[in-house]
Motif scaffolding. Structure first.
Motif, mmCIF file in Angstrom:
data_model
loop_
_atom_site.group_PDB
_atom_site.id
_atom_site.type_symbol
_atom_site.label_atom_id
_atom_site.label_comp_id
_atom_site.label_asym_id
_atom_site.label_seq_id
_atom_site.Cartn_x
_atom_site.Cartn_y
_atom_site.Cartn_z
ATOM 1 N N MET A 86 0.966 -1.071 0.016
ATOM 2 C CA MET A 86 0.445 -0.284 -0.070
ATOM 3 C C MET A 86 0.843 1.421 0.190
ATOM 4 S SD MET A 86 -3.329 -1.251 -0.160
ATOM 5 C CE MET A 86 -4.216 0.675 0.484
ATOM 6 N N GLY A 87 0.825 2.641 -0.480
ATOM 7 C CA GLY A 87 1.382 3.431 -0.325
ATOM 8 C C GLY A 87 0.610 4.964 -1.338
ATOM 9 N N ASP A 88 0.405 6.445 -0.949
ATOM 10 C CA ASP A 88 -0.134 6.680 -1.327
ATOM 11 C C ASP A 88 0.774 8.196 -1.888
ATOM 12 O OD1 ASP A 88 0.135 8.219 0.194
ATOM 13 O OD2 ASP A 88 -1.796 8.904 0.784
ATOM 14 N N LEU A 89 0.527 8.817 -2.800
ATOM 15 C CA LEU A 89 1.947 9.763 -3.247
ATOM 16 C C LEU A 89 2.599 9.930 -2.139
ATOM 17 C CD1 LEU A 89 3.692 10.693 -6.068
ATOM 18 C CD2 LEU A 89 1.562 12.837 -5.803
ATOM 19 N N LYS A 90 1.945 10.547 -1.247
ATOM 20 C CA LYS A 90 3.019 11.388 -0.150
ATOM 21 C C LYS A 90 3.711 10.112 0.899
ATOM 22 C CE LYS A 90 -0.748 14.172 1.241
ATOM 23 N NZ LYS A 90 -1.837 15.435 2.019
ATOM 24 N N THR A 91 3.283 9.174 0.340
ATOM 25 C CA THR A 91 4.300 7.865 2.178
ATOM 26 C C THR A 91 5.121 7.283 0.750
ATOM 27 O OG1 THR A 91 2.079 6.074 1.470
ATOM 28 C CG2 THR A 91 2.750 7.933 3.376
ATOM 29 N N THR A 92 4.317 6.774 -0.419
ATOM 30 C CA THR A 92 5.722 6.038 -1.491
ATOM 31 C C THR A 92 7.394 6.697 -1.431
ATOM 32 O OG1 THR A 92 3.207 5.675 -1.724
ATOM 33 C CG2 THR A 92 5.915 5.438 -3.528
ATOM 34 N N ARG A 133 -5.610 -4.806 -10.889
ATOM 35 C CA ARG A 133 -6.680 -3.573 -11.513
ATOM 36 C C ARG A 133 -6.196 -2.727 -11.277
ATOM 37 N NH1 ARG A 133 -13.235 -5.007 -10.280
ATOM 38 N NH2 ARG A 133 -12.293 -4.234 -8.121
ATOM 39 N N PRO A 134 -5.525 -1.659 -10.094
ATOM 40 C CA PRO A 134 -4.807 -0.977 -10.051
ATOM 41 C C PRO A 134 -4.108 -0.437 -11.086
ATOM 42 C CG PRO A 134 -4.796 -2.534 -7.486
ATOM 43 C CD PRO A 134 -4.856 -3.035 -8.968
ATOM 44 N N ALA A 135 -3.503 -0.918 -11.739
ATOM 45 C CA ALA A 135 -2.364 -0.752 -12.861
ATOM 46 C C ALA A 135 -3.681 -0.707 -13.812
ATOM 47 C CB ALA A 135 -2.016 -2.480 -13.563
ATOM 48 N N LEU A 136 -4.953 -0.856 -14.162
ATOM 49 C CA LEU A 136 -5.293 -0.250 -15.077
ATOM 50 C C LEU A 136 -6.752 0.843 -14.351
ATOM 51 C CD1 LEU A 136 -7.339 -3.802 -16.076
ATOM 52 C CD2 LEU A 136 -5.723 -2.331 -17.158
ATOM 53 N N GLU A 137 -6.923 0.808 -12.777
ATOM 54 C CA GLU A 137 -7.896 1.432 -12.605
ATOM 55 C C GLU A 137 -7.343 2.746 -11.900
ATOM 56 O OE1 GLU A 137 -11.466 -0.007 -11.270
ATOM 57 O OE2 GLU A 137 -12.103 -1.180 -13.388
ATOM 58 N N ALA A 138 -7.297 3.584 -12.456
ATOM 59 C CA ALA A 138 -6.758 4.679 -11.408
ATOM 60 C C ALA A 138 -7.119 5.359 -10.133
ATOM 61 C CB ALA A 138 -6.901 6.483 -11.826
ATOM 62 N N THR A 139 -8.402 5.212 -9.181
ATOM 63 C CA THR A 139 -9.249 5.072 -8.239
ATOM 64 C C THR A 139 -8.525 4.350 -7.098
ATOM 65 O OG1 THR A 139 -11.186 4.045 -9.121
ATOM 66 C CG2 THR A 139 -10.798 6.404 -9.335
ATOM 67 N N GLU A 140 -8.637 3.149 -7.801
ATOM 68 C CA GLU A 140 -8.025 2.107 -6.884
ATOM 69 C C GLU A 140 -6.480 1.845 -7.153
ATOM 70 O OE1 GLU A 140 -8.605 -2.429 -7.715
ATOM 71 O OE2 GLU A 140 -11.026 -2.030 -7.933
ATOM 72 N N GLY A 141 -5.467 2.558 -8.266
ATOM 73 C CA GLY A 141 -4.383 2.361 -7.383
ATOM 74 C C GLY A 141 -2.994 3.748 -7.309
ATOM 75 N N LYS A 142 -4.394 4.591 -6.771
ATOM 76 C CA LYS A 142 -3.739 5.938 -6.800
ATOM 77 C C LYS A 142 -3.155 5.825 -4.886
ATOM 78 C CE LYS A 142 -8.563 7.895 -5.339
ATOM 79 N NZ LYS A 142 -8.405 7.896 -3.647
ATOM 80 N N SER A 143 -3.659 4.929 -4.077
ATOM 81 C CA SER A 143 -3.406 4.654 -2.741
ATOM 82 C C SER A 143 -2.518 3.399 -2.489
ATOM 83 C CB SER A 143 -4.918 4.077 -2.030
ATOM 84 O OG SER A 143 -4.863 2.366 -3.073
ATOM 85 N N MET A 144 -1.931 2.822 -3.599
ATOM 86 C CA MET A 144 -1.225 1.970 -3.804
ATOM 87 C C MET A 144 0.231 1.762 -5.384
ATOM 88 S SD MET A 144 -3.431 -1.273 -4.830
ATOM 89 C CE MET A 144 -4.635 -0.928 -3.494
ATOM 90 N N ILE A 145 0.504 3.295 -4.901
ATOM 91 C CA ILE A 145 1.587 3.634 -6.346
ATOM 92 C C ILE A 145 2.459 2.812 -6.404
ATOM 93 C CG2 ILE A 145 3.033 5.561 -6.538
ATOM 94 C CD1 ILE A 145 0.411 6.129 -6.880
ATOM 95 N N ALA A 146 3.302 2.222 -5.971
ATOM 96 C CA ALA A 146 4.312 1.608 -6.462
ATOM 97 C C ALA A 146 3.744 -0.371 -6.813
ATOM 98 C CB ALA A 146 5.597 1.278 -5.486
ATOM 99 N N TYR A 147 2.779 -0.118 -6.315
ATOM 100 C CA TYR A 147 2.555 -1.391 -6.478
ATOM 101 C C TYR A 147 1.778 -1.509 -8.333
ATOM 102 C CZ TYR A 147 -0.932 -5.250 -6.916
ATOM 103 O OH TYR A 147 -1.521 -7.226 -7.494
ATOM 104 N N GLY A 148 1.169 -0.507 -8.116
ATOM 105 C CA GLY A 148 -0.005 -0.113 -9.138
ATOM 106 C C GLY A 148 1.133 0.316 -10.413
ATOM 107 N N LEU A 149 2.130 1.124 -10.300
ATOM 108 C CA LEU A 149 2.999 1.196 -11.482
ATOM 109 C C LEU A 149 3.290 -0.448 -11.819
ATOM 110 C CD1 LEU A 149 4.792 4.372 -10.542
ATOM 111 C CD2 LEU A 149 3.185 4.276 -12.175
#
Length: 229
Positions: A86-92, A133-149
């Protein structure tokens, strides 16, 4: 009999997928991270378990060449090694992205590189990537930046492979599950009904379909396995 490689075979998904392919009569070469993982896997006449560090390009290449020499032809690879954070932009931090990149992309790239050449030479092969799915959908990926990217790179990588193998029977598939029904997820989200999640046994059926002759005409596939999430 088809010979396939399953990476991350000792994990929750890996265990279910390994059992599915063994019961379906495949020769399975399973990779695990540690000797203890190997010892914990039940013996089977069609199972060959290897300890491999897939984050090392050299180790992955050596392993692939050994398997090709020993078995003659490998028909496919299911890349189940991965990690989550997990991790949004602030914490990643950049180190978090680097860690997820290594677990979710480098391990796939390193094993794909030698096997893709092998598949092209034989004009047959199946490469199966587990995305998210967080790699496809920004609403989910924004809270898991490193994982989604890190998972998003698998989509473009599969596109490159499919473009290269355009006129051959070599196919890179992307499988995108939502939440997997695992003990860890049940513990982390006790308030959620797990019946809406993706059962690992049923996901294994989807993965086995990719190797089934019924799917031979499918190209550039992205399988969204969401159940009711």
């Amino acid at each position: 009999m088809k010979t396939i490689i399953i990476t991350g075979a000792s994990g929750n998904l890996g265990s279910a997928v390994t059992q599915k392919f063994l019961s379906s009569g495949y020769k399975v070469i399973a990779t695990v991270m540690a000797e203890t993982d190997k010892q914990n896997m039940s013996a089977h006449p069609l199972l060959d378990v290897r300890v491999v560090n897939l984050s090392s390009e050299e180790d992955a290449h050596t392993f692939a060449q050994q398997i090709i020499v020993q078995y003659g032809q490998v028909h496919g690879v299911l890349m189940l090694v991965g990690g989550f954070a997990m991790g949004d932009l602030k914490t990643t931090k950049l180190a978090d992205i680097s860690k997820m990149f290594t677990l979710n992309f480098s391990t796939a790239f390193n094993i794909c590189k030698p096997l893709f050449t092998h598949f092209m030479d034989h004009q047959y092969g199946r490469l199966v990537f587990i995305a998210a799915r967080p790699a496809l959908e920004a609403t989910e990926g924004k809270s898991m930046i490193a994982y989604g990217l890190s998972k998003s790179l698998l989509f473009k990588f599969a596109e490159y492979l499919n473009a290269d193998a355009k006129h051959l029977n070599v196919v890179a598939s992307i499988v995108v599950p939502s939440v997997l029904d695992t003990p860890a997820n049940r513990k982390a989200m006790p308030e959620v009904n797990p019946e809406s999640w993706v059962n690992t046994v049923q996901l294994s059926d989807v993965l086995e379909f990719i190797f089934n002759p019924q799917s031979d005409q499918i190209r550039e596939p992205v399988y969204k396995v969401y159940n009711n999430v």
